[in-house]
Design a protein around this motif. Structure first.
Motif, short mmCIF file in Angstrom:
data_model
loop_
_atom_site.label_atom_id
_atom_site.label_comp_id
_atom_site.label_asym_id
_atom_site.label_seq_id
_atom_site.Cartn_x
_atom_site.Cartn_y
_atom_site.Cartn_z
N LYS A 124 0.85 -1.20 0.00
CA LYS A 124 0.00 0.00 0.00
C LYS A 124 0.88 1.24 0.00
O LYS A 124 1.88 1.30 0.72
N LEU A 125 0.49 2.22 -0.84
CA LEU A 125 1.14 3.53 -0.85
C LEU A 125 0.16 4.56 -0.30
O LEU A 125 -0.92 4.75 -0.87
N ALA A 126 0.50 5.20 0.81
CA ALA A 126 -0.31 6.29 1.36
C ALA A 126 0.27 7.60 0.83
O ALA A 126 1.36 8.02 1.24
N ILE A 127 -0.45 8.22 -0.09
CA ILE A 127 0.06 9.41 -0.80
C ILE A 127 -0.72 10.63 -0.34
O ILE A 127 -1.96 10.60 -0.26
N SER A 128 -0.02 11.70 -0.04
CA SER A 128 -0.70 12.95 0.34
C SER A 128 -0.18 14.09 -0.51
O SER A 128 0.97 14.09 -0.96
N LEU A 129 -1.07 15.05 -0.78
CA LEU A 129 -0.72 16.29 -1.46
C LEU A 129 -1.26 17.42 -0.61
O LEU A 129 -2.48 17.65 -0.55
N GLY A 130 -0.38 18.12 0.07
CA GLY A 130 -0.84 19.14 1.01
C GLY A 130 -1.63 18.49 2.12
O GLY A 130 -1.19 17.56 2.78
#
Length: 457
Positions: A124-130
């Motif tokens: 799993k990749l937990a990706i955030s943008l801001g």
């Protein structure tokens, strides 16, 4: 109409005779219907032209009011290589020096190399943008890099992280790019996968000194200094309202000469406002010409327009003339009437411009001109409301058009009824002629029989 064309005992053309009889009865009735229908068509078209010419005035006034057309400003930059500018009606005229210190840019990170054909395994990749984030589940059977890219880009909660793969001499690399610029829009990636998984190459956190992925491009805000004092930042390269009513579009840090400064000149747009007033005058004169053609009557030739004597044209014309001459309540003392602006009504009924007076008003009382047209109860609203009372859905012209459409429907119904009656007349007349022809045939047969019984001479 034609019912049978068999030979007749009498030798007469029954169908031809019946057609002539029916046509002689139909023709005058149908001619009256067609004449009335033509008149209605002409009137519908005439009201359409009148409404169209008035609506052009209405829409123009709405544009003047909503878009503050008569309060336009210009904003020019003396260094378009560095930045350009655009002013709204709220901008305050003046000169401003703007220095571009930094351009906004979006965050972009890149992984180390890997084998693009390798299956990386589940994770799993937990990706955030801001402040926004989403989790990308990677199944065992969809764990090649092309699968990972698709899963990221197609994720329904992805708010703007774009994944791609680049290849160089060392191998393939995953690139993640933010579609928004600014320091607040940084990308973070947390990996949940076995320690030996290639997915571990995709972790990133700018606050950690060591991350598997590295920064290709840092997230930055745009930064400018105005008049050497005020520092203003923005998460994109358009800076709004740092100068009241002015948008600055940053293009480059420096121009071809190495300069990073630009002088912004904000001024009243007298040319645009004068042109808008000319457009209004032309629109009214076009309406006036249209209305005169529709309502004309030439006593010598007896030629007349389709709306000659129409009360709507007289009413609209009188109301507009009154609106042009009446002062605007609450308007500035320098411009309370159209004539004080330099727009006069001629003896012929058209509008014309006194350009000397108009130019003087635009030079000395520019903001008053905008208020005269664009205030809540200003001239533009007055004309817009006046015209709408005639062209709107409950207006006088629409009511007249509805009445004409009703007349057209009744005439079409009359035509249908006439066609039905003529069919009945044709059938009845044809039956009568056929019966007469049959009787004549019977008489002819009886006569022939009698003649055959008489002795030969």
């Amino acid at each position: 109409m034609n019912i049978g064309a068999a030979a007749t005992a009498s030798g007469f053309d029954i169908n031809g005779m019946v057609n002539k009889i029916v046509e002689s009865e139909r023709a005058p009735k149908e001619a009256r219907i067609n004449e009335r229908r033509d008149n209605v068509d002409v009137n519908i078209s005439a009201y359409g032209k009148l409404k169209s010419s008035l609506n052009e005035l209405k829409f123009m006034m709405a544009d003047f009011r909503r878009n503050h057309t008569l309060s336009a400003r210009t904003a020019s930059s003396d260094n378009n290589e560095v930045l350009t500018a655009k002013a709204s009606h709220e901008a305050i005229p003046g000169k401003y020096t703007v220095k571009v210190d930094q351009l906004a840019q979006s965050h972009k990170i890149v992984s180390s190399t890997f084998d693009e054909d390798e299956k990386m395994g589940a994770g799993k990749l937990a990706i955030s943008l801001g402040a926004t984030k989403f989790d990308v589940e990677i199944p065992e059977d969809e764990s090649k890099i092309i699968d990972v890219v698709r899963l990221i880009n197609r994720h329904p909660s992805n708010t703007g992280v774009m994944a791609s793969v680049i290849k160089d001499d060392a191998g393939a690399r995953l690139v993640l790019s933010a579609d928004k610029s600014g320091e607040q829009n940084t990308i973070k990636v947390r990996v949940d996968a076995p320690p030996a998984s290639t997915l571990q190459k995709f972790g990133f956190n700018a606050h950690n000194e060591v991350s598997p992925m590295s920064e290709m491009q840092a997230a930055k805000d745009a930064k400018v200094v105005i008049d050497g004092l005020a520092t203003v930042t923005s998460d994109n390269n358009t800076i709004k309202d740092a100068i009241k009513g002015v948008d600055l579009n940053l293009v480059a840090l420096k121009d071809s000469k190495g300069d990073s400064d630009a002088i912004i000149d904000v001024a009243y747009d007298r040319v645009a406002v004068g042109g808008a007033i000319e457009q209004f005058v032309n629109a009214y004169n076009q309406f006036y010409q249209t209305s005169q053609e529709l309502a004309k009557f030439d006593p010598e030739t007896q030629e007349k327009g389709p709306l000659v004597g129409d009360s709507i044209i007289r009413t609209v014309d009188n109301q507009l003339r009154s609106a042009f001459s009446a002062p605007i309540e609450g308007a500035p003392e320098t411009v309370k009437t159209l004539s004080e602006l330099g727009v006069m009504t001629t003896m012929a009924g058209r509008l014309e411009i006194d350009y000397d007076l108009l130019d003087r008003q635009l030079e000395q009382n520019f903001t008053d001109v905008g208020e005269f047209f664009g205030s809540r109860k200003g001239f533009a609203r007055r004309i817009e409301d006046l015209v709408h009372a005639h062209t709107g859905i409950t207006g006088s012209i629409k009511s007249r058009q509805n009445s004409l459409n009703d007349q057209m429907m009744r005439l079409n119904k009359e035509q249908t009824n006439l066609d039905r009656r003529m069919q009945s007349v044709y059938q009845r007349t044809h039956d009568q002629f056929t019966a007469m022809d049959g009787a004549m045939g019977q008489m002819k047969g009886q006569l022939s029989s009698m003649m055959s019984m008489m002795p030969a001479a």
